[in-house]
Scaffold this motif. Structure first.
Motif, PDB file in Angstrom:
ATOM      1  N   ALA A 187      50.036  38.497  50.507  1.00  0.00           N
ATOM      2  CA  ALA A 187      50.545  39.713  49.858  1.00  0.00           C
ATOM      3  C   ALA A 187      51.336  39.415  48.597  1.00  0.00           C
ATOM      4  CB  ALA A 187      51.411  40.489  50.847  1.00  0.00           C
ATOM      5  N   SER A 188      51.819  38.182  48.448  1.00  0.00           N
ATOM      6  CA  SER A 188      52.589  37.839  47.242  1.00  0.00           C
ATOM      7  C   SER A 188      51.700  37.526  46.047  1.00  0.00           C
ATOM      8  CB  SER A 188      53.498  36.635  47.525  1.00  0.00           C
ATOM      9  OG  SER A 188      52.750  35.443  47.657  1.00  0.00           O
ATOM     10  N   VAL A 189      50.381  37.433  46.272  1.00  0.00           N
ATOM     11  CA  VAL A 189      49.425  37.131  45.200  1.00  0.00           C
ATOM     12  C   VAL A 189      48.911  38.434  44.596  1.00  0.00           C
ATOM     13  CG1 VAL A 189      47.143  36.179  44.696  1.00  0.00           C
ATOM     14  CG2 VAL A 189      48.745  34.899  46.136  1.00  0.00           C
ATOM     15  N   ASP A 190      49.168  38.606  43.294  1.00  0.00           N
ATOM     16  CA  ASP A 190      48.728  39.808  42.589  1.00  0.00           C
ATOM     17  C   ASP A 190      47.406  39.612  41.853  1.00  0.00           C
ATOM     18  OD1 ASP A 190      51.075  41.401  43.189  1.00  0.00           O
ATOM     19  OD2 ASP A 190      52.161  40.110  41.799  1.00  0.00           O
ATOM     20  N   VAL A 191      47.183  38.412  41.314  1.00  0.00           N
ATOM     21  CA  VAL A 191      45.953  38.096  40.584  1.00  0.00           C
ATOM     22  C   VAL A 191      45.456  36.735  41.050  1.00  0.00           C
ATOM     23  CG1 VAL A 191      46.614  39.458  38.565  1.00  0.00           C
ATOM     24  CG2 VAL A 191      47.174  37.013  38.636  1.00  0.00           C
ATOM     25  N   VAL A 192      44.143  36.514  40.914  1.00  0.00           N
ATOM     26  CA  VAL A 192      43.535  35.283  41.429  1.00  0.00           C
ATOM     27  C   VAL A 192      42.664  34.641  40.356  1.00  0.00           C
ATOM     28  CG1 VAL A 192      41.991  34.300  43.167  1.00  0.00           C
ATOM     29  CG2 VAL A 192      43.513  36.182  43.774  1.00  0.00           C
ATOM     30  N   SER A 193      42.768  33.313  40.245  1.00  0.00           N
ATOM     31  CA  SER A 193      41.838  32.537  39.426  1.00  0.00           C
ATOM     32  C   SER A 193      40.825  31.862  40.337  1.00  0.00           C
ATOM     33  CB  SER A 193      42.587  31.479  38.615  1.00  0.00           C
ATOM     34  OG  SER A 193      43.145  32.031  37.443  1.00  0.00           O
ATOM     35  N   ILE A 194      39.545  32.039  40.029  1.00  0.00           N
ATOM     36  CA  ILE A 194      38.461  31.457  40.816  1.00  0.00           C
ATOM     37  C   ILE A 194      37.822  30.359  39.982  1.00  0.00           C
ATOM     38  CG2 ILE A 194      36.281  31.890  42.001  1.00  0.00           C
ATOM     39  CD1 ILE A 194      37.181  34.832  42.300  1.00  0.00           C
ATOM     40  N   CYS A 195      38.084  29.107  40.358  1.00  0.00           N
ATOM     41  CA  CYS A 195      37.610  27.952  39.592  1.00  0.00           C
ATOM     42  C   CYS A 195      36.762  27.026  40.456  1.00  0.00           C
ATOM     43  CB  CYS A 195      38.799  27.189  39.024  1.00  0.00           C
ATOM     44  SG  CYS A 195      39.887  28.183  37.967  1.00  0.00           S
ATOM     45  N   ALA A 196      36.172  27.571  41.507  1.00  0.00           N
ATOM     46  CA  ALA A 196      35.372  26.802  42.450  1.00  0.00           C
ATOM     47  C   ALA A 196      33.991  26.504  41.872  1.00  0.00           C
ATOM     48  CB  ALA A 196      35.239  27.589  43.751  1.00  0.00           C
ATOM     49  N   PRO A 197      33.224  25.596  42.482  1.00  0.00           N
ATOM     50  CA  PRO A 197      31.850  25.341  42.048  1.00  0.00           C
ATOM     51  C   PRO A 197      31.001  26.607  42.077  1.00  0.00           C
ATOM     52  CG  PRO A 197      32.592  23.582  43.495  1.00  0.00           C
ATOM     53  CD  PRO A 197      33.649  24.652  43.538  1.00  0.00           C
ATOM     54  N   ASN A 198      29.949  26.603  41.259  1.00  0.00           N
ATOM     55  CA  ASN A 198      29.118  27.786  41.057  1.00  0.00           C
ATOM     56  C   ASN A 198      28.588  28.392  42.347  1.00  0.00           C
ATOM     57  OD1 ASN A 198      29.486  26.853  38.467  1.00  0.00           O
ATOM     58  ND2 ASN A 198      27.323  26.562  38.004  1.00  0.00           N
ATOM     59  N   ALA A 199      28.183  27.542  43.281  1.00  0.00           N
ATOM     60  CA  ALA A 199      27.551  28.039  44.501  1.00  0.00           C
ATOM     61  C   ALA A 199      28.474  28.902  45.333  1.00  0.00           C
ATOM     62  CB  ALA A 199      27.037  26.871  45.339  1.00  0.00           C
ATOM     63  N   LEU A 200      29.791  28.776  45.123  1.00  0.00           N
ATOM     64  CA  LEU A 200      30.759  29.539  45.899  1.00  0.00           C
ATOM     65  C   LEU A 200      31.235  30.814  45.198  1.00  0.00           C
ATOM     66  CD1 LEU A 200      32.964  26.549  47.129  1.00  0.00           C
ATOM     67  CD2 LEU A 200      31.118  27.707  48.363  1.00  0.00           C
ATOM     68  N   HIS A 201      30.842  30.998  43.944  1.00  0.00           N
ATOM     69  CA  HIS A 201      31.383  32.107  43.161  1.00  0.00           C
ATOM     70  C   HIS A 201      31.100  33.469  43.780  1.00  0.00           C
ATOM     71  CE1 HIS A 201      32.050  29.990  39.013  1.00  0.00           C
ATOM     72  NE2 HIS A 201      32.709  29.426  40.005  1.00  0.00           N
ATOM     73  N   ARG A 202      29.859  33.692  44.201  1.00  0.00           N
ATOM     74  CA  ARG A 202      29.510  35.012  44.738  1.00  0.00           C
ATOM     75  C   ARG A 202      30.366  35.334  45.955  1.00  0.00           C
ATOM     76  NH1 ARG A 202      26.794  36.666  49.043  1.00  0.00           N
ATOM     77  NH2 ARG A 202      25.810  38.765  49.016  1.00  0.00           N
ATOM     78  N   GLU A 203      30.417  34.409  46.901  1.00  0.00           N
ATOM     79  CA  GLU A 203      31.177  34.641  48.138  1.00  0.00           C
ATOM     80  C   GLU A 203      32.649  34.934  47.828  1.00  0.00           C
ATOM     81  OE1 GLU A 203      32.927  31.870  51.727  1.00  0.00           O
ATOM     82  OE2 GLU A 203      30.892  31.453  51.021  1.00  0.00           O
ATOM     83  N   ILE A 204      33.256  34.111  46.974  1.00  0.00           N
ATOM     84  CA  ILE A 204      34.685  34.263  46.707  1.00  0.00           C
ATOM     85  C   ILE A 204      34.958  35.512  45.876  1.00  0.00           C
ATOM     86  CG2 ILE A 204      36.693  33.190  45.615  1.00  0.00           C
ATOM     87  CD1 ILE A 204      35.406  30.466  46.241  1.00  0.00           C
ATOM     88  N   ALA A 205      34.124  35.778  44.871  1.00  0.00           N
ATOM     89  CA  ALA A 205      34.338  36.952  44.020  1.00  0.00           C
ATOM     90  C   ALA A 205      34.215  38.242  44.821  1.00  0.00           C
ATOM     91  CB  ALA A 205      33.350  36.956  42.859  1.00  0.00           C
ATOM     92  N   LEU A 206      33.215  38.323  45.694  1.00  0.00           N
ATOM     93  CA  LEU A 206      33.062  39.536  46.504  1.00  0.00           C
ATOM     94  C   LEU A 206      34.215  39.679  47.492  1.00  0.00           C
ATOM     95  CD1 LEU A 206      29.208  39.537  47.193  1.00  0.00           C
ATOM     96  CD2 LEU A 206      30.485  40.894  45.524  1.00  0.00           C
ATOM     97  N   ALA A 207      34.723  38.542  47.998  1.00  0.00           N
ATOM     98  CA  ALA A 207      35.890  38.604  48.875  1.00  0.00           C
ATOM     99  C   ALA A 207      37.120  39.081  48.102  1.00  0.00           C
ATOM    100  CB  ALA A 207      36.147  37.234  49.492  1.00  0.00           C
ATOM    101  N   ALA A 208      37.252  38.665  46.835  1.00  0.00           N
ATOM    102  CA  ALA A 208      38.365  39.130  45.999  1.00  0.00           C
ATOM    103  C   ALA A 208      38.266  40.626  45.751  1.00  0.00           C
ATOM    104  CB  ALA A 208      38.389  38.358  44.686  1.00  0.00           C
ATOM    105  N   VAL A 209      37.051  41.113  45.551  1.00  0.00           N
ATOM    106  CA  VAL A 209      36.856  42.562  45.383  1.00  0.00           C
ATOM    107  C   VAL A 209      37.292  43.293  46.646  1.00  0.00           C
ATOM    108  CG1 VAL A 209      35.147  44.394  45.085  1.00  0.00           C
ATOM    109  CG2 VAL A 209      35.010  42.331  43.676  1.00  0.00           C
ATOM    110  N   ASP A 210      36.852  42.793  47.809  1.00  0.00           N
ATOM    111  CA  ASP A 210      37.224  43.426  49.079  1.00  0.00           C
ATOM    112  C   ASP A 210      38.745  43.418  49.287  1.00  0.00           C
ATOM    113  OD1 ASP A 210      34.598  43.945  49.694  1.00  0.00           O
ATOM    114  OD2 ASP A 210      34.341  42.189  50.974  1.00  0.00           O
ATOM    115  N   ALA A 211      39.400  42.357  48.791  1.00  0.00           N
ATOM    116  CA  ALA A 211      40.853  42.255  48.941  1.00  0.00           C
ATOM    117  C   ALA A 211      41.603  43.052  47.879  1.00  0.00           C
ATOM    118  CB  ALA A 211      41.276  40.786  48.871  1.00  0.00           C
ATOM    119  N   GLY A 212      40.868  43.586  46.904  1.00  0.00           N
ATOM    120  CA  GLY A 212      41.503  44.359  45.841  1.00  0.00           C
ATOM    121  C   GLY A 212      42.313  43.513  44.872  1.00  0.00           C
ATOM    122  N   LYS A 213      41.955  42.223  44.720  1.00  0.00           N
ATOM    123  CA  LYS A 213      42.702  41.313  43.853  1.00  0.00           C
ATOM    124  C   LYS A 213      41.989  41.184  42.505  1.00  0.00           C
ATOM    125  CE  LYS A 213      45.486  39.741  47.251  1.00  0.00           C
ATOM    126  NZ  LYS A 213      46.943  39.873  47.315  1.00  0.00           N
TER     127      LYS A 213
END
Length: 399
Positions: free
Chosen positions: A79-105
């Motif tokens: 809850a203390s995280v307001d914004v997120v940087s996603i710097c993972a390898p390409n293959a993980l981008h979709r999973e993490i980005a969609l999870a960030a959308v679901d989390a509203g970050k």
């Protein structure tokens, strides 16, 4: 957002993947209060995640994140995280980005956003539906010289743009001893130099020349694998420059392209040539942009980031223009011409534009690069991939 403390509003930052780019994002956030004080925001490094324990510890003990985890979901759930940087390898981008959308970050993600155009479109659609602020690591568009070329084009000072040349040549993999990292494997990276570098080229051309040319409409491309086998490296170890030597080194197959070139037609009628390579001997990070029109031309090379050349009809050649306080955000970093900005400064500009959009809840992308822009670039890349496979002209899918 967290309650304000003092004159600057604290903003909690989360980081997913603590490699070279994750470190750059972290430093960029930390530079905001000094470089962009009018934003009235003080990024606070709250939570970083990396599957490699030493990198997670580095994030906490060296970069200064208050918490470190092995699972990216811990960052998104914090809850203390307001914004997120996603710097993972390409293959993980979709999973993490969609999870960030679901989390509203709101998230700042490195390119390519998806492994291909379909994944990027899915991420862009999800973020758009959620009305979530996003940003993408197309940092080269933030160079002051590029900002000036865009202004020249938009003001009509180069006349009608008739030709665009853009190439991105580097030698990071020129030596066949460079390790077989995930970047050389289609399963993890998608296409090779097309996904990694042509996406930068497509975005830069659209940003700088688009006011006159419109989008790229058709592509005819060819590609090649130059070094077919490389030493195998363990996933998550080393950098893109790591080399393996010795008689007992095991070799693996490279299955995505090292070098590609394309002829393109723009919707407004201009022609262009695009070329990308990760195995060039000589160029290190030669990102060259040339825009030619009926009234003049302008050219810029990232290896000489703090200058550009401009010619107008009737001139006896080019005039060199040094970056100065009137070009882009140069004045944020240096007091006068001849004092160089660097690569890291472009990430600070990117961070500032992202945070300004977050503070203003601006999802339009009018003042910063978004996943919608990444989708447009991804469709150009996809057309190039398809053209290289078929040997035919391919129309770029509109976004």
């Amino acid at each position: 957002m967290s309650a304000a403390t003092g004159s600057a509003q604290p903003l909690g930052v989360g980081l997913i993947s603590v490699g070279w780019m994750g470190r750059l994002h972290s430093k960029a956030y930390q530079a905001i209060p000094v470089t962009y004080p009018e934003l009235g925001v003080r990024p606070v490094l709250m939570h970083a995640a990396d599957t490699a324990p030493d990198r997670a510890e580095y994030a906490r003990d060296v970069l200064g994140y208050r918490n470190a985890s092995a699972d990216y979901r811990a960052v998104l759930d914090d809850a203390s995280v307001d914004v997120v940087s996603i710097c993972a390898p390409n293959a993980l981008h979709r999973e993490i980005a969609l999870a960030a959308v679901d989390a509203g970050k709101p998230f700042w993600i490195e390119k390519p956003v998806g492994r291909d155009a379909a994944q990027t479109a899915e991420i862009a659609a999800a973020a758009g539906k959620a009305e979530l602020v996003t940003s993408v690591g197309y940092n080269y568009r933030n160079a002051p010289a590029v900002a000036y070329i865009r202004e020249l084009v938009a003001a009509g000072e180069l006349g009608r743009v008739t030709g665009v040349r853009c190439l991105f040549l580097n030698g990071q993999a020129a030596d066949p001893r460079v390790a077989l990292s995930w970047r050389f494997q289609r399963e993890h990276a998608g296409s090779g130099v097309l996904a990694d570098l042509l996406c930068h080229v497509a975005d830069l051309v659209a940003y700088a020349a688009g006011p006159s040319t419109g989008p790229i409409a058709e592509v005819s491309a060819a590609s090649a694998i130059v070094h077919a086998r490389r030493p195998i490296a363990a996933m998550g170890t080393g950098t893109v420059f790591s080399m393996a030597e010795g008689d007992d080194v095991e070799l693996g197959e490279v299955d995505n392209e090292d070098h590609a070139a394309a002829l393109v037609r723009f919707a407004g009628g201009a022609l262009g040539t695009l070329e990308v390579s990760r195995v060039a001997v000589g160029p290190q990070t030669q990102l060259l942009l040339e825009v030619s029109g009926t009234g003049g031309s302008a050219t810029w090379d990232f290896e000489r980031m703090n200058e550009l050349r401009v010619a107008r009809l009737g001139d006896a050649g080019y005039t060199t223009v040094l970056a100065h306080g009137g070009l882009g955000d140069y004045g944020r970093f240096q007091p006068g011409p001849g004092i160089a900005m660097g690569y890291d400064d472009l990430k600070v500009i990117e961070a500032a534009r992202f945070l300004r959009a977050v503070l203003e809840r601006d999802t339009s992308g009018a003042a910063h690069c978004t996943v919608a822009d990444a989708h447009a670039a991804a469709e150009v890349v996809q057309a190039a991939v398809d053209s290289a496979a078929s040997g035919s002209w391919v129309r770029v899918k509109p976004t």
